[in-house]
Design a protein around this motif. Structure first.
Motif, PDB file in Angstrom:
ATOM      1  N   TRP A   1    -109.248  18.700  54.061  1.00  0.00           N
ATOM      2  CA  TRP A   1    -110.283  19.064  53.094  1.00  0.00           C
ATOM      3  C   TRP A   1    -111.068  17.812  52.712  1.00  0.00           C
ATOM      4  O   TRP A   1    -110.690  16.715  53.096  1.00  0.00           O
ATOM      5  CB  TRP A   1    -109.631  19.707  51.866  1.00  0.00           C
TER       6      TRP A   1
ATOM      7  N   HIS B   1     -99.403  23.916  48.608  1.00  0.00           N
ATOM      8  CA  HIS B   1     -98.494  24.114  49.748  1.00  0.00           C
ATOM      9  C   HIS B   1     -97.031  24.185  49.298  1.00  0.00           C
ATOM     10  O   HIS B   1     -96.127  24.091  50.126  1.00  0.00           O
ATOM     11  CB  HIS B   1     -98.666  22.976  50.763  1.00  0.00           C
TER      12      HIS B   1
ATOM     13  N   ARG C   1    -103.543  19.855  46.023  1.00  0.00           N
ATOM     14  CA  ARG C   1    -103.345  20.404  47.379  1.00  0.00           C
ATOM     15  C   ARG C   1    -101.861  20.461  47.763  1.00  0.00           C
ATOM     16  O   ARG C   1    -101.425  21.421  48.401  1.00  0.00           O
ATOM     17  CB  ARG C   1    -104.139  19.556  48.381  1.00  0.00           C
TER      18      ARG C   1
ATOM     19  N   ASP D   1    -103.269  20.724  56.876  1.00  0.00           N
ATOM     20  CA  ASP D   1    -104.419  21.114  56.063  1.00  0.00           C
ATOM     21  C   ASP D   1    -105.366  19.924  56.001  1.00  0.00           C
ATOM     22  O   ASP D   1    -104.932  18.781  55.979  1.00  0.00           O
ATOM     23  CB  ASP D   1    -103.930  21.467  54.639  1.00  0.00           C
TER      24      ASP D   1
END
Lengths: 312, 312
Positions: free
Chosen positions: A30, A58, A54, A28
């Protein structure tokens, strides 16, 4: 099980982050805004909160992280100390210690962002498989990064790999941002290429497509050079002459296996590679074994990749 | 008990050797002639025989040696391979392996002589106590040596620290021995200083004590500069300008704690140190933390000391 890590690339406008598993897969990525108000006091708390949020998303906790690596736009000393991050407005700090404290003691390592990008390219990018890598990042300025034996190299005072401020032209009359005259950055950065092209336009009375462009960019200069514009090509050759020269000095000092050219200017591609390689090889006479010169492949992800690699 | 080691400094005329105990005390030093006849086939057997004879004289056997370190006047790759030793006439060899075989398997390590000298100065000389050291050896040519984290650093192709062949003046019209134009060696070696002084004498019509000297030496030039001779001082300043510039490039790459200046030219002392330091600091704007610049202290013993340190 500590099977994950986070790479953080702290910039003056945004902070980019990536969640990796320990095999190097990017799960991921961001970014958040770098809040510079209130003495930039929100920067590290914002990063910590974002990592918590974050990982949680997950299904992970901080205990699942081997650590967090962080690229900082300033010189980082061996113990993690940073004297100043000019473009954020932070002074006299230890970013790794600060972030670790905000993350319940998760191990955090910090490195200079250009060095960290070099580590990223060595791990997953254009220098994959090489142990000794030097990267030039040609962006708004020129950054340098050195990886030796697969490890980030920062020198005795955090000044290792500050390749953009090598004096390549002592006769230069305009000053660099650093105050010196004739730094590599004045010729090989995006702003530098434009500066040199403008100077060529003033000195050269011949025709050039660049004369019709209002706000000249580095891309304009390279595009014109590719289409055969002589004035633009002269600016590209000046970049190549000085970057190739600086590369030869670096090769005669740390002798890497490969040089990587990254940053926005590197999108010029083959024309840049050709002119730099020619000038580099011209200045190395004492050995036939010359380092390769290649383009970076990770683009904006180099920072988060290298940062993650620091804690693996 | 392996409480001793031998340092070997292989030169084009003589091979210098030293017997050390493992605390760094030099117990004995001696030299033998470098026999270049018969394809230089005697060089390593002569060294081996001399080590056997000398250890025996001290009541020791080869079994008492932790190893033998050796400085070689040529690039040494990471696995010990040497492509050529030009001034002895040896090609395509692994000197460490050859000497070890001649010494019943005693461990032997080889390094480039300028790198090895830097290690010697870091261990027992002008850079004692420093972990990150860069040495410039100003002799007939200009050699460079790099020590990082207390270890010899030779790069990916044995070309690390070949600082004498950095292009410092692309406008130079005379060629360097290496074939390139404008190498540091052309200005900062003993022959380089004399060359520059001769050129100054030709371009400058003013009086100079140097005009009365038949076979000009580097010492003549420095002595005249110290006594206020303007032409001689111009040559010294040219050396300082280029060596200081090269140092700034090295500092922005590997960022050492200290630079050491050695070799015959360094006997000029304070005048050399002053002119080099001024020009070095002038080209480092981005940090206040600058490396020290100091003179070497071991003279001709730097090679055997550094060689011994390699096997301790």
């Amino acid at each position: 099980m500590k099977n994950y890590c986070v790479g953080v690339d702290v910039g003056g406008t945004t902070v980019k982050m990536g969640l990796f598993d320990i095999t190097g897969s990017l799960m991921d990525k961001w970014e958040i805004v770098t809040r510079k108000e209130d003495g930039a006091s929100h920067v590290f708390p914002d990063i910590a909160a974002s990592i918590r949020e974050r990982t949680d998303r997950h299904g992970l906790t901080l205990a699942d992280l081997t650590g967090v690596g962080m690229g900082i736009p300033g010189p980082v000393e061996e113990d993690g100390y940073v004297g100043k991050i000019v473009n954020i407005g932070l002074y006299d700090l230890n970013p790794a210690k600060e972030l670790s404290a905000l993350l319940d003691g998760v191990p955090v390592k910090a490195g200079n962002d250009a060095n960290v990008a070099a580590l990223g390219e060595a791990w997953l990018g254009g220098a994959q498989g090489y142990q000794n890598v030097v990267m030039f990042t040609l962006g708004t300025g020129v950054g340098g990064g050195i990886v030796m034996s697969g490890q980030l190299f920062s020198g005795s005072h955090g000044m290792g790999g500050e390749l953009g401020h090598m004096t390549v032209n002592p006769a230069e009359t305009e000053a660099c941002n650093c105050g010196n005259h004739g730094c590599l950055e004045q010729y090989a950065s995006a702003t530098g290429v434009v500066r040199v092209a403008r100077r060529q336009l003033m000195q050269n009375t011949g025709g050039s497509v660049l004369r019709d462009i209002g706000e000249l960019t580095a891309k304009d200069v390279f595009d014109a050079a590719k289409s055969g514009d002589a004035v633009a090509m002269a600016a590209v050759e000046e970049l190549g002459r000085y970057l190739g020269l600086a590369m030869s000095w670096v090769a005669l000092t740390v002798d890497p296996e490969v040089f990587i050219i990254g940053g926005g200017v590197s999108r010029a591609g083959q024309i840049l590679l050709d002119v730099v390689r020619t000038n580099f090889e011209k200045n190395i006479f004492i050995s036939d074994k010359k380092a390769d010169v290649a383009l970076a492949t990770l683009g904006n992800d180099a920072g988060i990749c290298g940062a993650a690699k620091m804690v693996l």
